[in-house]
Design an enzyme around this catalytic site. Structure first.
Site, PDB file in Angstrom:
ATOM      1  NE  ARG A  74      -0.876   5.064   8.686  1.00  0.00           N
ATOM      2  CZ  ARG A  74      -2.177   4.925   8.971  1.00  0.00           C
ATOM      3  NH1 ARG A  74      -2.598   5.123  10.211  1.00  0.00           N
ATOM      4  NH2 ARG A  74      -3.044   4.590   8.036  1.00  0.00           N
TER       5      ARG A  74
ATOM      6  CG  ASP B 279      -0.789   4.051   5.274  1.00  0.00           C
ATOM      7  OD1 ASP B 279       0.080   4.624   5.973  1.00  0.00           O
ATOM      8  OD2 ASP B 279      -1.988   3.988   5.602  1.00  0.00           O
TER       9      ASP B 279
ATOM     10  CB  CYS C 161      -5.806  -0.603   4.503  1.00  0.00           C
ATOM     11  SG  CYS C 161      -5.446   0.109   2.870  1.00  0.00           S
TER      12      CYS C 161
ATOM     13  CB  CYS D 116      -0.907   0.003   1.228  1.00  0.00           C
ATOM     14  SG  CYS D 116      -2.075   1.390   1.253  1.00  0.00           S
TER      15      CYS D 116
ATOM     16  CG  HIS E 190      -1.669  -1.113   5.924  1.00  0.00           C
ATOM     17  ND1 HIS E 190      -2.285  -0.153   6.687  1.00  0.00           N
ATOM     18  CD2 HIS E 190      -1.788  -0.695   4.642  1.00  0.00           C
ATOM     19  CE1 HIS E 190      -2.737   0.818   5.899  1.00  0.00           C
ATOM     20  NE2 HIS E 190      -2.454   0.508   4.653  1.00  0.00           N
TER      21      HIS E 190
HETATM   22 CO    CO Z   1      -3.482   1.206   3.025  1.00  0.00          CO
END
Ligand code: CO
Length: 220
Positions: free
Chosen positions: A46, A44, A101, A42, A98
């Site tokens: 993080r 993302d 998400c 992803c 994750h």
């Molecule tokens: Co995500």
């Protein structure tokens, strides 16, 4: 601009540190990359792929998009997969989702943001495919996390069904496709036990992985 100057300063400090550990580090990387892994994860912020598995530049080929989706007609993702498998000869493709998400959450809640809704339709397809399992769950956080897992499992199947992976397996090339999920809350990766090393294994592993999700549900 102050913030960007900070990034450039950070970069100079990082490069200097790398050179103190290995004076030839960057010079060696200019000649070739021989990563053993392709990470599909992803976008993302993080979930920084290379960093969280403790690898260095040169060790892992990476493709990231919102909600780690592998779509059969996505030329971007397919090109990455093709180059990684056919040219770099990676031995492992890791699809990593994750928990928590935002993309999966939007798909679950029918949230609308605009253009991205079209991309997240693919995650809604996963949600609809497993609607019975999800409908039997009452806790919203558990439901989200289960859909995050199901999304990874489905994307492992999608990777395995590409002409690229089919071709590699038919040639006898050693290649495994894995499904992992990352916990934002503790920084730990979990193997979803959805690993395929042959066409035959895809169906067997998929059936087991989905059965495991139902078992987890019963225990909860
Ligand atoms: Co995500």
């Amino acid at each position: 601009m102050q913030a960007l100057q900070k990034l450039l300063a950070n970069n100079r400090a990082w490069a200097a540190t790398m050179l103190t550990e290995d004076p030839l580090f960057f010079e060696k990387l200019t000649h070739q990359q021989t990563p053993a892994y392709l990470w599909i994860g992803c976008s993302d912020s993080r979930v920084p792929a290379t960093q969280l598995v403790g690898l260095l530049p040169g060790d892992m080929f990476v493709h990231r998009n919102v909600a780690n989706v592998v779509v059969h007609s996505d030329l971007n993702c397919l090109s990455v997969l093709h180059y990684a498998v056919d040219v770099l000869k990676v031995q492992h493709v890791i699809v990593c989702g994750h928990y928590g998400c935002g993309g999966v959450q939007a798909a679950l809640r029918n949230s609308t943001f605009g253009l991205i809704d079209n991309w997240l339709r693919h995650v809604q397809d996963v949600r609809h495919k497993h609607s019975a399992l999800l409908a039997s769950m009452t806790d919203e956080d558990h439901k989200l996390n289960r859909l995050c897992e199901l999304n990874v499992i489905e994307q492992v199947v999608n990777v395995s069904q590409t002409t690229i992976v089919h071709g590699a397996w038919e040639r006898g090339q050693q290649l495994a496709v894995h499904g992992w999920i990352y916990g934002l809350h503790d920084g730990l990766l979990h193997d979803l036990h959805m690993t395929a090393t042959s066409q035959q294994e895809v169906g067997d592993q998929y059936a087991q992985a989905i059965a495991d999700r139902n078992t987890l549900l019963a225990e909860r």
